[in-house]
Scaffold this motif. Structure first.
Motif, PDB file in Angstrom:
ATOM      1  N   SER A 209       0.805  -1.220   0.000  1.00 51.79           N
ATOM      2  CA  SER A 209       0.000   0.000   0.000  1.00 51.79           C
ATOM      3  C   SER A 209       0.840   1.275   0.000  1.00 51.79           C
ATOM      4  CB  SER A 209      -0.964   0.003   1.193  1.00 51.79           C
ATOM      5  OG  SER A 209      -1.879  -1.079   1.092  1.00 51.79           O
TER       6      SER A 209
ATOM      7  N   ASP B 242      -8.828   9.935   7.748  1.00 53.19           N
ATOM      8  CA  ASP B 242      -8.675   9.594   6.327  1.00 53.19           C
ATOM      9  C   ASP B 242      -9.272  10.677   5.434  1.00 53.19           C
ATOM     10  OD1 ASP B 242      -7.542   7.290   7.250  1.00 53.19           O
ATOM     11  OD2 ASP B 242      -9.168   5.962   6.650  1.00 53.19           O
TER      12      ASP B 242
ATOM     13  N   HIS C 294      -5.442  15.480  -2.358  1.00 48.77           N
ATOM     14  CA  HIS C 294      -6.185  15.696  -3.607  1.00 48.77           C
ATOM     15  C   HIS C 294      -6.566  17.142  -3.877  1.00 48.77           C
ATOM     16  CE1 HIS C 294      -6.702  11.583  -5.125  1.00 48.77           C
ATOM     17  NE2 HIS C 294      -6.565  11.238  -3.851  1.00 48.77           N
TER      18      HIS C 294
ATOM     19  N   TYR D  81      -1.719  11.593  -9.131  1.00 46.01           N
ATOM     20  CA  TYR D  81      -3.140  11.667  -9.509  1.00 46.01           C
ATOM     21  C   TYR D  81      -3.860  12.467  -8.425  1.00 46.01           C
ATOM     22  CZ  TYR D  81      -8.075  10.510  -9.935  1.00 46.01           C
ATOM     23  OH  TYR D  81      -9.442  10.603 -10.033  1.00 46.01           O
ATOM     24  N   GLN D  82      -4.593  13.485  -8.838  1.00 43.11           N
ATOM     25  CA  GLN D  82      -5.393  14.256  -7.884  1.00 43.11           C
ATOM     26  C   GLN D  82      -6.811  14.413  -8.425  1.00 43.11           C
ATOM     27  OE1 GLN D  82      -2.857  17.861  -7.076  1.00 43.11           O
ATOM     28  NE2 GLN D  82      -2.842  16.995  -5.009  1.00 43.11           N
ATOM     29  N   ASN D  83      -7.773  14.359  -7.510  1.00 41.89           N
ATOM     30  CA  ASN D  83      -9.184  14.573  -7.850  1.00 41.89           C
ATOM     31  C   ASN D  83      -9.693  15.618  -6.854  1.00 41.89           C
ATOM     32  OD1 ASN D  83     -12.063  14.355  -7.894  1.00 41.89           O
ATOM     33  ND2 ASN D  83     -11.905  12.316  -8.794  1.00 41.89           N
TER      34      ASN D  83
ATOM     35  N   GLU E 171     -12.212  17.633  -6.676  1.00 37.90           N
ATOM     36  CA  GLU E 171     -13.610  17.638  -6.235  1.00 37.90           C
ATOM     37  C   GLU E 171     -13.810  16.637  -5.099  1.00 37.90           C
ATOM     38  OE1 GLU E 171     -16.643  16.738  -9.228  1.00 37.90           O
ATOM     39  OE2 GLU E 171     -17.957  16.197  -7.555  1.00 37.90           O
ATOM     40  N   TRP E 172     -13.207  15.468  -5.262  1.00 41.74           N
ATOM     41  CA  TRP E 172     -13.284  14.451  -4.199  1.00 41.74           C
ATOM     42  C   TRP E 172     -12.599  14.945  -2.924  1.00 41.74           C
ATOM     43  CZ3 TRP E 172     -16.237  10.688  -2.899  1.00 41.74           C
ATOM     44  CH2 TRP E 172     -15.816   9.726  -1.977  1.00 41.74           C
TER      45      TRP E 172
ATOM     46  N   HIS F 114     -14.868  17.315  -1.177  1.00 42.18           N
ATOM     47  CA  HIS F 114     -15.994  16.558  -0.611  1.00 42.18           C
ATOM     48  C   HIS F 114     -15.570  15.906   0.715  1.00 42.18           C
ATOM     49  CE1 HIS F 114     -19.838  14.439  -0.952  1.00 42.18           C
ATOM     50  NE2 HIS F 114     -19.218  13.335  -0.570  1.00 42.18           N
TER      51      HIS F 114
END
Lengths: 200, 200
Positions: free
Chosen positions: B51, B108, B116, B128-130, B132-133, B136
């Motif tokens: 991980s 978390d 993100h 990798y980034q999101n 909007e997530w 949220h």
């Protein structure tokens, strides 16, 4: 004790597996909470489980215990063999690690995919969706399947070489079923291994 | 035993708190893994922790145990008071539930926001980034702070009323620090309670 769950939910299934391994089914009354109607997101349910998740255990004294791993911890601390969460410090540490890893890399990733990148439980329940994140987690789950495949090629159980820890492999079996229900196509190796596990 | 960690990481801090509560610091050698250089995402690290997360425990026999809760489980199963993960089945179930809930609703969620929706550990690590997530999850964390505030108004500890479980509150203290570092503005109640907890 009572367990609030829903028959086809992959997380409730994890606790049903633990109950079966511990031979405790006769001590439990199951109460259905309809995921498709979003009953787990209604105020009366949220009042006793802030996270709005299934399954949930209610003890005879009225205590509520949510979260699969917490319920399994409770059940495993009751009398009776086999021991599912480890005996020695090393076993406990490794089993907890692999249980968490199975969630992080597979179970939870599939769940996010289902709830965000498919219709999930329908528009009344899925009030926020982030499809890009859902597909990203689907890809993570597919990588996770290959990772666990690799482990199961080298030893019979995910966490330990020994016996008495079959439910950790069965968790993956449920993950495969959840993946199938969600449309995630798994690697054939995992399916084959799990087909064997489900016949134990 | 060795613990691979990074001094300012909120997850490594959780294990350092458990070590301090168990008075086991002298038995541990800390090895730094530089998060800002992405050393936890390099092949040699991933080979022993799929991980790619910190902290990670290495036992004297060469066994690696990753994941905060798994390491705490290992440490707690060694001799020595206090007991951090519960004694009775009910205690074990409730402590595991609240530990998981603190991750799900706060720790978390803040971590996702940081990785993100902010520059996080920089472009070389955050491949990798999101956003909007991330936002949220920030909002989820803010709701979580109010939830835990409400609990700490009614009782001194998050999981149980009794003593010997301070680290579960201290987890929230670290969450607050992580939130501060990430730019999440918490509710004043949690900060005030945790200020007290950190002076234990």
């Amino acid at each position: 004790m009572k367990i609030y769950d829903w028959p086809t939910g992959p997380y409730p299934a994890r606790v049903r597996i633990a109950l079966a391994e511990k031979n405790l089914q006769s001590r439990v009354q199951f109460v259905s909470v309809d995921l498709w109607k979003g009953e787990h997101k209604k105020p009366d349910f949220l009042a006793r489980n802030y996270s709005g998740t299934l399954p949930e255990l209610e003890l005879d004294d009225g205590t509520f215990i949510a979260e699969c791993t917490a319920i399994t911890e409770y059940l495993d601390a009751l009398d009776g063999a086999p021991t599912l969460t480890g005996r020695s410090p090393r076993e406990k540490g490794l089993i907890h690690m692999m249980s968490k890893r199975a969630e992080l890399e597979l179970l939870d990733a599939i769940s996010v995919y289902f709830h965000h990148a498919t219709p999930g439980l329908g528009p009344d329940v899925e009030i926020y969706q982030n499809a890009e994140w859902g597909f990203h987690q689907r890809d993570k789950a597919l990588r996770g399947m290959h990772y666990f495949d690799g482990i199961l090629k080298r030893r019979p159980f995910v966490a330990l070489d020994g016996r008495h820890h079959g439910h950790r492999r069965l968790d993956l079996c449920r993950a495969r079923e959840a993946a199938g229900a969600s449309g995630v196509r798994g690697s054939s190796g995992l399916v084959r291994k799990d087909a064997g596990a489900s016949q134990r």
